[in-house]
Design a protein around this motif. Structure first.
Motif, PDB file in Angstrom:
ATOM      1  N   ALA A  77       0.829  -1.205   0.000  1.00  0.00           N
ATOM      2  CA  ALA A  77       0.000   0.000   0.000  1.00  0.00           C
ATOM      3  C   ALA A  77       0.862   1.253   0.000  1.00  0.00           C
ATOM      4  N   GLU A  78       1.930   1.247   0.809  1.00  0.00           N
ATOM      5  CA  GLU A  78       2.831   2.401   0.864  1.00  0.00           C
ATOM      6  C   GLU A  78       3.507   2.625  -0.485  1.00  0.00           C
ATOM      7  N   LEU A  79       3.923   1.531  -1.121  1.00  0.00           N
ATOM      8  CA  LEU A  79       4.585   1.636  -2.419  1.00  0.00           C
ATOM      9  C   LEU A  79       3.646   2.218  -3.469  1.00  0.00           C
ATOM     10  N   TYR A  80       2.384   1.781  -3.437  1.00  0.00           N
ATOM     11  CA  TYR A  80       1.433   2.272  -4.435  1.00  0.00           C
ATOM     12  C   TYR A  80       1.081   3.742  -4.220  1.00  0.00           C
ATOM     13  N   VAL A  81       1.092   4.210  -2.974  1.00  0.00           N
ATOM     14  CA  VAL A  81       0.859   5.630  -2.725  1.00  0.00           C
ATOM     15  C   VAL A  81       1.926   6.465  -3.428  1.00  0.00           C
ATOM     16  N   VAL A  82       3.174   6.051  -3.255  1.00  0.00           N
ATOM     17  CA  VAL A  82       4.286   6.770  -3.890  1.00  0.00           C
ATOM     18  C   VAL A  82       4.222   6.629  -5.402  1.00  0.00           C
ATOM     19  N   ARG A  83       3.980   5.402  -5.872  1.00  0.00           N
ATOM     20  CA  ARG A  83       3.944   5.177  -7.310  1.00  0.00           C
ATOM     21  C   ARG A  83       2.839   6.001  -7.985  1.00  0.00           C
ATOM     22  N   THR A  84       1.672   6.025  -7.361  1.00  0.00           N
ATOM     23  CA  THR A  84       0.542   6.739  -7.951  1.00  0.00           C
ATOM     24  C   THR A  84       0.871   8.217  -8.168  1.00  0.00           C
ATOM     25  N   GLU A  85       1.460   8.846  -7.150  1.00  0.00           N
ATOM     26  CA  GLU A  85       1.768  10.268  -7.264  1.00  0.00           C
ATOM     27  C   GLU A  85       2.883  10.534  -8.274  1.00  0.00           C
ATOM     28  N   LEU A  86       3.943   9.723  -8.233  1.00  0.00           N
ATOM     29  CA  LEU A  86       5.067   9.944  -9.139  1.00  0.00           C
ATOM     30  C   LEU A  86       4.682   9.658 -10.585  1.00  0.00           C
ATOM     31  N   GLU A  87       3.903   8.598 -10.798  1.00  0.00           N
ATOM     32  CA  GLU A  87       3.468   8.282 -12.165  1.00  0.00           C
ATOM     33  C   GLU A  87       2.530   9.365 -12.694  1.00  0.00           C
ATOM     34  N   GLY A  88       1.641   9.854 -11.820  1.00  0.00           N
ATOM     35  CA  GLY A  88       0.756  10.933 -12.242  1.00  0.00           C
ATOM     36  C   GLY A  88       1.543  12.164 -12.651  1.00  0.00           C
ATOM     37  N   LEU A  89       2.579  12.490 -11.875  1.00  0.00           N
ATOM     38  CA  LEU A  89       3.433  13.629 -12.212  1.00  0.00           C
ATOM     39  C   LEU A  89       4.145  13.403 -13.542  1.00  0.00           C
ATOM     40  N   ALA A  90       4.618  12.173 -13.763  1.00  0.00           N
ATOM     41  CA  ALA A  90       5.283  11.862 -15.029  1.00  0.00           C
ATOM     42  C   ALA A  90       4.349  12.078 -16.212  1.00  0.00           C
ATOM     43  N   ALA A  91       3.091  11.654 -16.066  1.00  0.00           N
ATOM     44  CA  ALA A  91       2.115  11.843 -17.150  1.00  0.00           C
ATOM     45  C   ALA A  91       1.844  13.326 -17.381  1.00  0.00           C
ATOM     46  N   ARG A  92       1.742  14.084 -16.291  1.00  0.00           N
ATOM     47  CA  ARG A  92       1.519  15.532 -16.417  1.00  0.00           C
ATOM     48  C   ARG A  92       2.672  16.190 -17.187  1.00  0.00           C
ATOM     49  N   LEU A  93       3.895  15.830 -16.824  1.00  0.00           N
ATOM     50  CA  LEU A  93       5.065  16.413 -17.488  1.00  0.00           C
ATOM     51  C   LEU A  93       5.202  15.913 -18.922  1.00  0.00           C
ATOM     52  N   ALA A  94       4.790  14.669 -19.165  1.00  0.00           N
ATOM     53  CA  ALA A  94       4.823  14.148 -20.532  1.00  0.00           C
ATOM     54  C   ALA A  94       3.876  14.940 -21.426  1.00  0.00           C
ATOM     55  N   ALA A  95       2.700  15.287 -20.895  1.00  0.00           N
ATOM     56  CA  ALA A  95       1.747  16.094 -21.666  1.00  0.00           C
ATOM     57  C   ALA A  95       2.341  17.462 -21.996  1.00  0.00           C
ATOM     58  N   ARG A  96       3.239  17.921 -21.135  1.00  0.00           N
ATOM     59  CA  ARG A  96       3.860  19.228 -21.344  1.00  0.00           C
ATOM     60  C   ARG A  96       5.082  19.160 -22.252  1.00  0.00           C
ATOM     61  N   HIS A  97       5.875  18.086 -22.114  1.00  0.00           N
ATOM     62  CA  HIS A  97       7.200  18.082 -22.739  1.00  0.00           C
ATOM     63  C   HIS A  97       7.416  17.034 -23.826  1.00  0.00           C
ATOM     64  N   ALA A  98       6.562  16.036 -23.937  1.00  0.00           N
ATOM     65  CA  ALA A  98       6.811  14.952 -24.898  1.00  0.00           C
ATOM     66  C   ALA A  98       6.915  15.487 -26.321  1.00  0.00           C
ATOM     67  N   THR A  99       7.870  14.942 -27.069  1.00  0.00           N
ATOM     68  CA  THR A  99       7.993  15.303 -28.475  1.00  0.00           C
ATOM     69  C   THR A  99       6.929  14.566 -29.281  1.00  0.00           C
ATOM     70  N   GLU A 100       6.712  14.997 -30.506  1.00  0.00           N
ATOM     71  CA  GLU A 100       5.744  14.316 -31.362  1.00  0.00           C
ATOM     72  C   GLU A 100       6.162  12.876 -31.602  1.00  0.00           C
ATOM     73  N   GLU A 101       7.469  12.644 -31.713  1.00  0.00           N
ATOM     74  CA  GLU A 101       7.967  11.280 -31.912  1.00  0.00           C
ATOM     75  C   GLU A 101       7.658  10.407 -30.688  1.00  0.00           C
ATOM     76  N   GLU A 102       7.820  10.954 -29.491  1.00  0.00           N
ATOM     77  CA  GLU A 102       7.529  10.197 -28.274  1.00  0.00           C
ATOM     78  C   GLU A 102       6.043   9.891 -28.153  1.00  0.00           C
ATOM     79  N   VAL A 103       5.215  10.830 -28.527  1.00  0.00           N
ATOM     80  CA  VAL A 103       3.767  10.589 -28.501  1.00  0.00           C
ATOM     81  C   VAL A 103       3.404   9.469 -29.469  1.00  0.00           C
ATOM     82  N   GLN A 104       4.030   9.474 -30.651  1.00  0.00           N
ATOM     83  CA  GLN A 104       3.747   8.426 -31.632  1.00  0.00           C
ATOM     84  C   GLN A 104       4.196   7.061 -31.122  1.00  0.00           C
ATOM     85  N   VAL A 105       5.328   7.018 -30.428  1.00  0.00           N
ATOM     86  CA  VAL A 105       5.794   5.760 -29.848  1.00  0.00           C
ATOM     87  C   VAL A 105       4.760   5.221 -28.861  1.00  0.00           C
ATOM     88  N   LEU A 106       4.208   6.090 -28.043  1.00  0.00           N
ATOM     89  CA  LEU A 106       3.183   5.682 -27.080  1.00  0.00           C
ATOM     90  C   LEU A 106       1.939   5.149 -27.796  1.00  0.00           C
TER      91      LEU A 106
END
Length: 216
Positions: A77-106
């Motif tokens: 449970a503790e691990l998932y609390v940390v993972r949830t927040e960090l992964e959410g932040l990664a997605a937020r930053l990806a929406a801001r910074h991902a290149t078009e090539e990275e979006v296509q890879v996804l």
């Protein structure tokens, strides 16, 4: 011109990868001589790698033996609390910074992974690749480092949520929602979509663990 051989993985990386892909599962005993033979190395680097993994709590002592550690309910449970927040932040930053090539890879990953729906193990590996791509698309090296640590500990879980009936198809739909938000540069939607995805995975994993205990 001589062929250039790819660099050989070190003992630490080799053992860690074996744990990550399920060659060694929580509770399995790791023996220096066996590992040295498997990876074609001397026992000295193997011993050093085992000591490092023990320091990181990925291995634990059972008498004189070292075994792959496992996570109890509270640790999970503790691990998932940390993972949830960090992964959410990664997605937020990806929406801001991902290149078009990275979006296509996804986008391509979500499309290609549909061919793996009947193979939970292969889908689990593909799932790790997808999440890693989100991490890299955040373009924040420190966040990527922290998520690497989190996902290293994820290898200590005995089950994958993708083993649950129908979870694979739902997970891919959730991946698509994440990618759609990143594609639209909608940071809030990307953050929420990934947090929701992790939350559902956690609940599913708890149900699988409970069923396994009941059957045991």
């Amino acid at each position: 011109m001589k062929d250039v051989k790819p660099p050989q993985k070190d003992a630490y990386s080799s053992i860690l990868e074996a744990i990550d892909v399920g060659v060694y599962r929580p509770g399995d005993r790791l023996v220096e001589s066996d590992l040295a033979e498997r990876f074609g190395m001397s026992r000295t680097p193997i011993r050093e790698a085992l000591q490092r993994l023990e320091t990181q709590s990925l291995l634990t002592r059972d008498g004189r033996s070292l075994i792959v550690a496992s996570l109890d309910h509270n640790q999970m449970a503790e691990l998932y609390v940390v993972r949830t927040e960090l992964e959410g932040l990664a997605a937020r930053l990806a929406a801001r910074h991902a290149t078009e090539e990275e979006v296509q890879v996804l986008q391509d990953m979500v499309h290609d992974d549909r061919a793996l729906l009947d193979d939970p193990s292969a889908l689990a590996r593909a799932n790790r690749r997808f999440h890693k791509q989100i991490h890299l698309a955040s373009h924040n090296r420190f966040l990527v480092q922290q998520l690497d640590l989190v996902h290293r500990s994820m290898a200590l879980m005995a089950t994958t949520s993708l083993a649950a009936q129908g979870r694979g198809e739902i997970a891919l739909a959730e991946h698509q929602a994440i990618v759609d938000a990143v594609t639209q540069r909608n940071e809030d939607a990307a953050y929420k979509a990934l947090r929701d995805h992790i939350s559902v995975a956690f609940v599913t994993r708890l149900k699988l663990d409970s069923m396994a205990k009941d059957q045991g």
